[in-house]
Design a protein around this motif. Structure first.
Motif, short mmCIF file in Angstrom:
data_model
loop_
_atom_site.label_atom_id
_atom_site.label_comp_id
_atom_site.label_asym_id
_atom_site.label_seq_id
_atom_site.Cartn_x
_atom_site.Cartn_y
_atom_site.Cartn_z
N ILE A 1 1.12 -1.33 0.26
CA ILE A 1 -0.11 0.81 0.15
C ILE A 1 0.21 1.38 -0.41
CG2 ILE A 1 -1.99 1.39 1.71
CD1 ILE A 1 -2.84 -1.12 1.77
N THR A 2 1.98 1.21 1.13
CA THR A 2 2.85 2.13 1.18
C THR A 2 3.60 2.88 -1.10
OG1 THR A 2 3.31 1.71 2.84
CG2 THR A 2 4.90 3.34 1.92
N ILE A 3 4.18 1.51 -1.07
CA ILE A 3 4.18 1.13 -2.29
C ILE A 3 3.94 2.50 -3.44
CG2 ILE A 3 5.40 0.84 -4.72
CD1 ILE A 3 7.29 -1.53 -2.40
N PHE A 4 2.12 1.41 -3.51
CA PHE A 4 1.08 2.74 -4.28
C PHE A 4 0.85 3.71 -4.16
CE2 PHE A 4 -0.56 -2.02 -5.24
CZ PHE A 4 -0.34 -2.36 -6.22
N ILE A 5 0.84 4.08 -3.27
CA ILE A 5 0.84 5.61 -2.31
C ILE A 5 1.89 6.46 -2.52
CG2 ILE A 5 0.86 7.22 -0.52
CD1 ILE A 5 -0.99 4.94 0.68
N PHE A 6 2.99 6.60 -2.87
CA PHE A 6 3.93 6.31 -3.80
C PHE A 6 4.58 6.89 -4.65
CE2 PHE A 6 8.64 5.71 -5.14
CZ PHE A 6 9.01 7.61 -4.93
N LEU A 7 3.80 5.97 -5.34
CA LEU A 7 3.59 6.21 -6.81
C LEU A 7 2.81 6.76 -6.97
CD1 LEU A 7 4.12 2.13 -7.98
CD2 LEU A 7 6.36 3.33 -8.17
N ALA A 8 2.25 7.06 -6.68
CA ALA A 8 0.46 7.85 -7.12
C ALA A 8 1.54 9.39 -6.45
CB ALA A 8 -0.59 7.53 -6.71
N VAL A 9 1.26 9.70 -5.46
CA VAL A 9 2.05 11.12 -4.85
C VAL A 9 2.85 11.10 -5.33
CG1 VAL A 9 3.22 12.42 -3.45
CG2 VAL A 9 1.51 10.49 -3.11
N GLY A 10 3.93 10.31 -6.55
CA GLY A 10 5.17 10.95 -6.94
C GLY A 10 4.85 11.32 -8.21
N ASP B 1 19.28 6.29 8.33
CA ASP B 1 19.38 7.67 7.35
C ASP B 1 17.33 7.44 6.61
OD1 ASP B 1 21.89 8.03 7.08
OD2 ASP B 1 21.85 6.10 5.54
N ILE B 2 16.49 7.66 7.82
CA ILE B 2 15.20 7.68 7.63
C ILE B 2 14.26 8.77 6.96
CG2 ILE B 2 12.97 6.66 8.09
CD1 ILE B 2 14.94 4.46 8.44
N ALA B 3 15.01 10.03 7.76
CA ALA B 3 14.73 11.40 7.65
C ALA B 3 14.75 11.28 5.64
CB ALA B 3 15.25 11.96 8.67
N ILE B 4 16.04 10.82 4.97
CA ILE B 4 16.48 10.83 4.50
C ILE B 4 16.71 10.21 3.02
CG2 ILE B 4 17.89 13.16 4.36
CD1 ILE B 4 20.28 11.02 3.87
N SER B 5 15.86 8.53 3.36
CA SER B 5 15.25 7.91 2.60
C SER B 5 14.64 8.56 1.42
CB SER B 5 14.31 6.56 3.10
OG SER B 5 12.84 6.36 2.21
N PRO B 6 14.90 7.80 0.38
CA PRO B 6 13.79 8.60 -1.14
C PRO B 6 13.20 9.01 -0.72
CG PRO B 6 14.96 6.19 -1.71
CD PRO B 6 15.50 7.40 -0.23
N PHE B 7 12.11 7.62 -0.21
CA PHE B 7 10.82 8.19 -0.41
C PHE B 7 9.95 9.28 0.96
CE2 PHE B 7 11.08 3.79 -2.13
CZ PHE B 7 9.72 2.97 -2.93
N THR B 8 10.99 9.27 1.98
CA THR B 8 10.23 10.62 2.54
C THR B 8 10.81 11.61 1.69
OG1 THR B 8 11.54 9.56 4.28
CG2 THR B 8 10.60 11.20 4.86
N ALA C 1 4.13 15.01 7.47
CA ALA C 1 4.29 14.12 8.25
C ALA C 1 4.93 12.86 7.28
CB ALA C 1 2.98 13.41 8.86
N ALA C 2 5.65 12.96 6.16
CA ALA C 2 6.25 12.28 5.92
C ALA C 2 7.39 10.68 6.40
CB ALA C 2 7.31 12.37 4.15
N ALA C 3 8.35 11.68 7.25
CA ALA C 3 9.03 11.25 8.47
C ALA C 3 9.02 10.08 9.29
CB ALA C 3 10.21 11.78 8.33
N SER C 4 7.61 10.21 9.60
CA SER C 4 7.19 9.48 10.87
C SER C 4 6.58 8.39 10.18
CB SER C 4 6.90 10.07 11.30
OG SER C 4 6.31 8.98 13.22
N VAL C 5 5.81 8.75 9.36
CA VAL C 5 5.04 7.87 8.32
C VAL C 5 5.96 6.33 7.97
CG1 VAL C 5 3.24 6.81 6.45
CG2 VAL C 5 3.41 9.09 8.02
N MET C 6 7.05 7.11 7.26
CA MET C 6 7.92 6.46 6.31
C MET C 6 9.25 5.34 7.39
SD MET C 6 8.00 5.78 3.46
CE MET C 6 9.36 4.74 2.95
#
Length: 503
Positions: free
Chosen positions: A169-178, A281-288, A298-303
């Motif tokens: 689900i996270t990846i689907f949301i990421f692709l949509a947002v991206g 490096d969560i805060a600088i994960s490319p997804f974040t 709230a991206a960092a906390s969610v990721m």
């Protein structure tokens, strides 16, 4: 006499794992097995190293290899669905010494990886609670993973199903947002494909950079072979394994290729934030970073929560895989018979306790002796690729033996396409990735680093040669390879060959 035979049969039946994994469990385990910190975190360093084009080429090539590996494994797993599958396939289709080496190699790899994952869980928890000692979180994670695996295989399957679903689900949301960010619908600035031609993009560093990213991509895909382990406890392996295998290709395209494309389109390869490649490096994960670019505060906390889920899932799968491999080694006579004992629920408890003990010792070594821990982690580094090599080699010989003995492909419940191109390509790429781990150390003469990087290769060779010398095993001739299929209850199916028909 009859009574003793009955007792023996009962004893044998009590030492069997139970087929409690449903098709949805197997499918989601196959899916979730290749989604972890390698994608959520390390993918950024791949783009930084080879540029957007180089990263895509590396992940496409590695994805193609993994697809062929999974189809090879699928063909063998539907023909012989047993726990610890590919070690047994190496023994039956190539050489018993190879099965011995592959099995112990894989068990060692995952037992060590469980320790690495519970250490990583502690690092992730520091994001929220930096004041709590990390070993507490690691201990909690180890107890949690042990408990899940101790209940029943259904408990494991259900847990993995929901944790994998969170990742998907996270990846689907990421692709949509991206995609919305690329077109400027979110984030306020349409990036389009400008980052694919920025400075030296799309290809940065040439072929050496792509080869180094090959390694990163390979580690990202580690765990996809878990579907072969689950075949031994699937309710309907003839249906669930092919279904899981057939969808692997599209999942690789969707979750890896599209994700890399989105990250590369939104973030320039020169961004220093892309260099983060560990769980710290969560805060600088490319997804974040992509979520933040889209304006999601709230991206960092969610990721972080998603990555914690991925880490626990990896530890959970690692505990399951290593336990079943040790159980299988015992069944094949490669480990003490004590490890093939199971509880009334089909869980091989001696194997589970032994794996947990090794994982705990490895974790303790990370605190008491960091140097020992570093060597242990290094020793497990290439074992996944070595396992893949064994799968490709086993399938190549299985198919050749199957045809040589007069069988036809239509007798197989599932058969891999593009034979022999698939397994040969997988063999070549596995060797390329293993050799390409750290060629600079060879050229510079840094032999200590060479030993740290490649130590798993001589370890496997020692296991293989040692067993071969002790047991005097030989490469099994194709005409003598046992390709007999097995029912899901463990009994042999009757298969007619042309030779039998002529008789």
């Amino acid at each position: 006499m009859e009574q003793s035979m009955t007792n023996a049969t009962t004893s044998e039946a009590s030492d069997q794992v139970k087929r409690g994994l449903k098709t949805r469990h197997v499918s989601m385990i196959a899916l979730g097995g290749c989604i972890g910190t390698g994608l959520f975190v390390a993918s950024g360093s791949a783009i930084s190293t080879a540029g957007p084009g180089g990263a895509l080429v590396a992940y496409v090539a590695m994805g193609l290899m993994v697809y062929f590996l999974m189809t090879s494994l699928g063909e063998m797993a539907t023909n012989m669905p047993i726990s610890g599958s590919f070690a047994a396939y190496s023994a039956k289709y190539v050489d018993p010494a190879l099965g011995f080496a592959m099995g112990w190699n894989y068990w060692f790899n995952w037992a060590i990886t469980v320790a690495v994952d519970i250490s990583t869980a502690a690092l992730v928890m520091k994001f929220w609670l930096p004041g709590v000692p990390g070993w507490i979180w690691s201990a909690i994670a180890l107890v949690l993973v042990f408990t899940i695996n101790a209940f029943s295989v259904q408990a494991f399957g259900e847990t993995e199903f929901w944790m994998s679903l969170i990742k998907v689900i996270t990846i689907f949301i990421f692709l949509a947002v991206g995609i919305l960010t690329i077109f400027g619908i979110m984030g306020g600035h349409a990036t389009g494909l400008e980052n694919f031609t920025y400075k030296k993009a799309p290809f940065v560093g040439g072929f050496p950079a792509i080869l180094s990213v090959f390694v990163v991509a390979g580690f990202s895909f580690q765990g996809t072979e878990l579907v072969g382990i689950t075949a031994g406890e699937s309710e309907d392996p003839a249906h669930s394994v092919p279904k899981a295998i057939n969808s692997v290709f599209w999942r690789i395209i969707l979750f890896y290729i599209l994700a890399i494309f989105v990250i590369a389109a939104v973030l320039p390869y020169t961004s220093h934030d892309l260099l983060g490649s560990s769980a710290t490096d969560i805060a600088i994960s490319p997804f974040t970073l992509v979520f933040k670019r889209a304006g999601l505060a709230a991206a960092a906390s969610v990721m972080n929560a998603v990555i914690l889920t991925a880490v626990i899932s990896a530890a959970n799968s690692g505990m399951y895989a290593s336990t079943r491999m040790l159980y299988s080694l015992s069944k094949e006579g490669y480990a003490p018979s004590f490890f093939e004992r199971t509880g009334h629920n089909g869980i091989p408890y001696p194997a589970l306790f032994a794996t947990t003990f090794i994982a705990a010792l490895t974790f303790i070594s990370s605190i008491a002796g960091p140097q020992i821990y570093m060597w242990l982690v290094a020793a497990s580094g290439l074992t996944g690729f070595i396992a893949w090599f064994g799968i490709a080699l086993s399938h190549y010989r299985f198919r050749r033996a199957f045809i040589k003995q007069g069988h036809q492909l239509k007798e197989l419940g599932y058969h891999a396409k593009w034979f022999p191109v698939g397994p040969i390509l997988a063999l070549v790429l596995c060797v390329a990735v293993i050799v390409g781990q750290d060629p600079q150390s060879f050229f510079s003469g840094n032999w200590e680093q060479v030993l740290v990087t490649y130590i798993s290769v001589p370890l496997v060779l020692v296991l293989y040669i040692g067993y071969k010398i002790k047991k005097h095993t030989k490469l099994i001739p194709l005409s003598e390879v046992d390709v007999s299929p097995v029912h899901k209850d463990g009994t042999l199916k009757e298969v007619k060959t042309e030779a039998a028909a002529n008789d």
